[in-house]
Design an enzyme around this catalytic site. Structure first.
Site, PDB file in Angstrom:
ATOM      1  CG  ASN A   7      -2.845   8.535   6.148  1.00 33.80           C
ATOM      2  OD1 ASN A   7      -3.112   9.737   6.283  1.00 33.80           O
ATOM      3  ND2 ASN A   7      -1.900   7.935   6.842  1.00 33.80           N
ATOM      4  CE  LYS A   9       1.380   8.193   4.938  1.00 34.84           C
ATOM      5  NZ  LYS A   9       2.526   7.380   5.240  1.00 34.84           N
ATOM      6  CG  HIS A  91      -0.521   6.372  10.665  1.00 30.68           C
ATOM      7  ND1 HIS A  91       0.823   6.559  10.468  1.00 30.68           N
ATOM      8  CD2 HIS A  91      -1.006   5.842   9.519  1.00 30.68           C
ATOM      9  CE1 HIS A  91       1.135   6.151   9.238  1.00 30.68           C
ATOM     10  NE2 HIS A  91       0.045   5.718   8.645  1.00 30.68           N
ATOM     11  CD  GLU A  93       3.504   8.418   8.528  1.00 36.12           C
ATOM     12  OE1 GLU A  93       2.672   9.347   8.437  1.00 36.12           O
ATOM     13  OE2 GLU A  93       3.815   7.697   7.560  1.00 36.12           O
ATOM     14  CD  GLU A 161      -1.331   1.517   8.093  1.00 31.38           C
ATOM     15  OE1 GLU A 161      -1.510   1.682   6.895  1.00 31.38           O
ATOM     16  OE2 GLU A 161      -1.081   2.438   8.882  1.00 31.38           O
ATOM     17  N   GLY A 167       5.358   3.215   3.323  1.00 26.13           N
ATOM     18  CA  GLY A 167       6.113   4.161   2.497  1.00 26.13           C
ATOM     19  C   GLY A 167       7.472   3.661   2.045  1.00 26.13           C
ATOM     20  CB  SER A 204       4.363  -0.575   0.209  1.00 30.55           C
ATOM     21  OG  SER A 204       5.297   0.238   0.906  1.00 30.55           O
ATOM     22  N   GLY A 226       0.671   6.540   0.114  1.00 31.72           N
ATOM     23  CA  GLY A 226       1.170   7.170  -1.120  1.00 31.72           C
ATOM     24  C   GLY A 226       0.227   7.062  -2.312  1.00 31.72           C
TER      25      GLY A 226
HETATM   26  C1  PEP Z   1      -0.023   4.632   5.577  1.00 24.92           C
HETATM   27  O1  PEP Z   1       0.425   5.755   5.682  1.00 24.92           O
HETATM   28  O2  PEP Z   1      -0.869   4.216   6.374  1.00 24.92           O
HETATM   29  C2  PEP Z   1       0.470   3.774   4.488  1.00 24.92           C
HETATM   30  C3  PEP Z   1       0.056   2.525   4.434  1.00 24.92           C
HETATM   31  O3  PEP Z   1       1.330   4.361   3.604  1.00 24.92           O
HETATM   32  P1  PEP Z   1       1.872   3.714   2.219  1.00 24.92           P
HETATM   33  O4  PEP Z   1       0.688   3.122   1.506  1.00 24.92           O
HETATM   34  O5  PEP Z   1       2.470   4.869   1.482  1.00 24.92           O
HETATM   35  O6  PEP Z   1       2.866   2.673   2.590  1.00 24.92           O
END
Ligand code: PEP
Length: 246
Positions: A7, A9, A91, A93, A161, A167, A204, A226
């Protein structure tokens, strides 16, 4: 087969995208890992043209409506014209920063199905909900409301998630991931009447921790934020996972 979805973003300029494509093409891919990338709308066509043989290309969000007075929105129908194969839906966010409700998320899932786009429904608890022992309740609500009224024949993916792990560099223990993904699958079976659904862990994940976090057999892969911004790191997550599974 294991599944690693990225992803991006709101990241990457056009020159970053060109460099990413070049770097991705240099990587040797494990045979038993399916890669997918959710990119900003603007890059869907280009990424599809350049990478779709190696990596499925999709988007990060889709409108709950089909057309009309919804300034700034992109419909599933529009996306299907550009061979968009999947969309993230719900998601955290989007839920938190754009105040998306489970009802809107459900509309988005249904619009995806109507237009041949596979939804990846994202679910997960906040830190407060975890601390209050509400994780399973939250997961059940997000799953049953988000998937309400879906046609039984359609395929989708769920990404578990935990919001507090996205993040932050924080992760649940492998045991917690296993327990919560098993619970997601139980709800899908008992409440949605769907068995064999692919369920990913997200939060993460990086090449170093992938082996440990994704080791349980019920964890079908990862949704990666990320670390998906770097083509080598992204591919390496799948390679490390494949090492465990072979
Ligand atoms: C995400 O944005 O779905 C995500 C899992 O981000 P990260 O891997 O950066 O924690």
């Amino acid at each position: 087969m294991k599944y690693i979805f990225g992803n991006w973003k709101e990241n990457n300029t056009l020159s970053d995208v060109n460099a990413y494509i070049k770097e991705f093409k240099k990587q040797s891919l494990p045979t038993d890992v399916h890669y997918g990338l959710a990119v900003p709308y603007l890059y869907l066509q280009k990424m599809n043209k350049k990478l779709s043989k190696k990596c499925e290309i999709g988007v990060q969000n889709v409108s709950f409506s089909e057309k009309g007075e919804y300034t700034g929105e992109i419909s599933a129908k529009m996306l299907s014209d550009f061979f968009c194969s999947f969309s993230l839906v719900g998601h955290s966010e989007r839920r938190q920063k754009f105040k998306e409700t489970n009802e809107e998320i459900n509309q988005k899932v249904l619009k995806c199905f109507e237009n041949g786009i596979m939804p990846i429904l994202c679910v997960g608890e906040t830190k407060q909900e975890k601390d209050e022992g509400k994780t399973k309740k939250v997961l059940k609500t997000q799953l049953t409301k988000g998937l309400s009224g879906i046609p039984l024949s359609k395929q989708f993916i769920v990404a578990y998630e935990p919001v507090w792990a996205i993040g932050t560099g924080l992760t649940p223990t492998p045991k917690e991931i296993e327990e919560n993904i098993k619970y997601v699958k139980k709800v899908l079976e008992e409440n949605i009447k769907k068995i064999g659904i692919t369920v990913l862990y997200g939060g993460s994940v990086n090449p170093q921790n992938a082996k440990e976090l994704l080791n349980a057999s019920c964890v079908d892969g990862a949704l990666v934020g990320g670390a998906s911004l770097n083509a080598k790191k992204f591919v390496d997550i799948g390679k490390n996972l494949a090492n465990v599974r072979r």
